[in-house]
Design an enzyme around this catalytic site. Structure first.
Site, PDB file in Angstrom:
ATOM      1  N   CYS A 125      -8.418  -1.415   8.089  1.00 57.76           N
ATOM      2  CA  CYS A 125      -6.919  -1.686   7.597  1.00 57.76           C
ATOM      3  C   CYS A 125      -6.376  -0.405   7.286  1.00 57.76           C
ATOM      4  O   CYS A 125      -5.351   0.054   7.571  1.00 57.76           O
ATOM      5  CB  CYS A 125      -6.945  -2.491   6.199  1.00 57.76           C
ATOM      6  SG  CYS A 125      -7.262  -4.296   6.699  1.00 57.76           S
ATOM      7  N   GLU A 142       0.868  -1.075   0.032  1.00 59.82           N
ATOM      8  CA  GLU A 142       0.203   0.042   0.161  1.00 59.82           C
ATOM      9  C   GLU A 142       0.965   1.245   0.095  1.00 59.82           C
ATOM     10  O   GLU A 142       1.820   1.461   0.513  1.00 59.82           O
ATOM     11  CB  GLU A 142      -0.774  -0.028   1.177  1.00 59.82           C
ATOM     12  CG  GLU A 142      -1.965  -1.197   1.164  1.00 59.82           C
ATOM     13  CD  GLU A 142      -3.010  -1.235   0.086  1.00 59.82           C
ATOM     14  OE1 GLU A 142      -3.117  -0.061  -0.733  1.00 59.82           O
ATOM     15  OE2 GLU A 142      -3.602  -2.201  -0.142  1.00 59.82           O
ATOM     16  N   ARG A 156     -18.191  -0.293   4.888  1.00 57.22           N
ATOM     17  CA  ARG A 156     -19.122  -0.905   3.860  1.00 57.22           C
ATOM     18  C   ARG A 156     -19.983  -2.100   5.024  1.00 57.22           C
ATOM     19  O   ARG A 156     -21.097  -2.130   4.830  1.00 57.22           O
ATOM     20  CB  ARG A 156     -18.661  -1.636   2.841  1.00 57.22           C
ATOM     21  CG  ARG A 156     -19.554  -2.473   2.044  1.00 57.22           C
ATOM     22  CD  ARG A 156     -18.884  -3.013   0.734  1.00 57.22           C
ATOM     23  NE  ARG A 156     -18.056  -3.979   1.106  1.00 57.22           N
ATOM     24  CZ  ARG A 156     -17.948  -5.071   1.450  1.00 57.22           C
ATOM     25  NH1 ARG A 156     -19.133  -5.675   1.671  1.00 57.22           N
ATOM     26  NH2 ARG A 156     -17.062  -5.851   1.877  1.00 57.22           N
ATOM     27  N   HIS A 200      -1.581  -5.543   2.091  1.00 57.52           N
ATOM     28  CA  HIS A 200      -2.818  -6.595   1.934  1.00 57.52           C
ATOM     29  C   HIS A 200      -2.429  -7.743   1.404  1.00 57.52           C
ATOM     30  O   HIS A 200      -1.399  -7.990   0.678  1.00 57.52           O
ATOM     31  CB  HIS A 200      -3.626  -5.869   1.171  1.00 57.52           C
ATOM     32  CG  HIS A 200      -4.536  -4.930   2.082  1.00 57.52           C
ATOM     33  ND1 HIS A 200      -4.842  -3.522   1.747  1.00 57.52           N
ATOM     34  CD2 HIS A 200      -5.587  -5.327   3.003  1.00 57.52           C
ATOM     35  CE1 HIS A 200      -5.845  -3.231   2.723  1.00 57.52           C
ATOM     36  NE2 HIS A 200      -6.309  -4.004   3.281  1.00 57.52           N
TER      37      HIS A 200
END
Length: 221
Positions: A152, A89, A99, A178
């Site tokens: 995360c 990342e 979500r 990830h």
């Protein structure tokens, strides 16, 4: 024989993963991280720790680990179902927008990780060098431009803020990685063995690479 009171302590790498969430019974990030606990990599000892998949609590737990271990390098690892490669990342943003609910039932929408904090932070890991090392060994890897807006990213942003502002951590480098699902969770996937091999190589490359290949760093105001 060295005097234990005067011997130089072994520098540490802090490696974190998450507990299972979203109905899963396991989390590949924790399985891979746990497998590297107490390993020696490039003259450093790995300390693995599990973070809760909970907004706020995960960031508090990470800050506690940073104070306790004062690591030279920190890599936080999380699961990204649907991705086919180990994702290095690049950027953490100051947004929580869930979500689904976290493991405590919280589901923040369009809120700040840290009110008044910078808009974003860049990783300080040498992600381009890590990418080359992983791909060179045949391990699927990519540089990712988004860590999402779930726990995360929340942890990633919290980590980079701690490293940028906390006294005693200014020389510590860190970032977020990830990992895909395991084969039993869905497709695409990677085996635990390949995840462990990839994370070990990523750590070794980060420790051996003081400066990355043409990469920005720091906060975005």
């Amino acid at each position: 024989m060295d005097n234990p009171k005067t011997a130089t302590p072994v520098p540490r790498v802090l490696l974190t993963g998450f507990d299972a969430f979203g109905g899963d019974v396991l989390n590949p990030s924790w399985l891979a991280v746990q497998a590297l606990h107490r390993r020696r990599i490039y003259g450093h000892q790995v300390v693995a720790a599990q973070l809760p998949t909970v907004f706020g609590a995960a960031r508090v737990a990470l800050a506690r680990l940073l104070r306790a271990h004062k690591p030279a390098l920190v890599i936080c690892v999380g699961q990204a179902g649907g991705r086919a490669a180990i994702s290095l990342e690049r950027i953490a943003i100051n947004v929580d927008d869930a979500r689904i609910a976290d493991n405590a039932g919280a589901q923040p929408v369009d809120t700040a990780v840290l009110p008044g904090g910078p808009v974003a932070y860049f990783t300080t890991l040498p992600i381009k060098a890590m990418l080359q090392a992983l791909q060179g060994k045949g391990i699927p890897a990519e540089v990712s431009q988004t860590a999402g807006t779930f726990v995360c990213n929340h942890v990633f942003y919290g980590l980079m803020h701690e490293l940028a502002t906390r006294r005693g951590l200014k020389r510590t480098r860190g970032g977020f990685v990830h990992v895909p699902w395991l084969p039993g969770q869905g497709q695409p996937s990677m085996t635990t063995q390949d995840l462990v091999r990839g994370l070990r190589l990523a750590i070794a490359t980060a420790l051996a690479t003081p400066a990355d290949i043409a990469k920005g760093a720091g906060a975005i105001s």
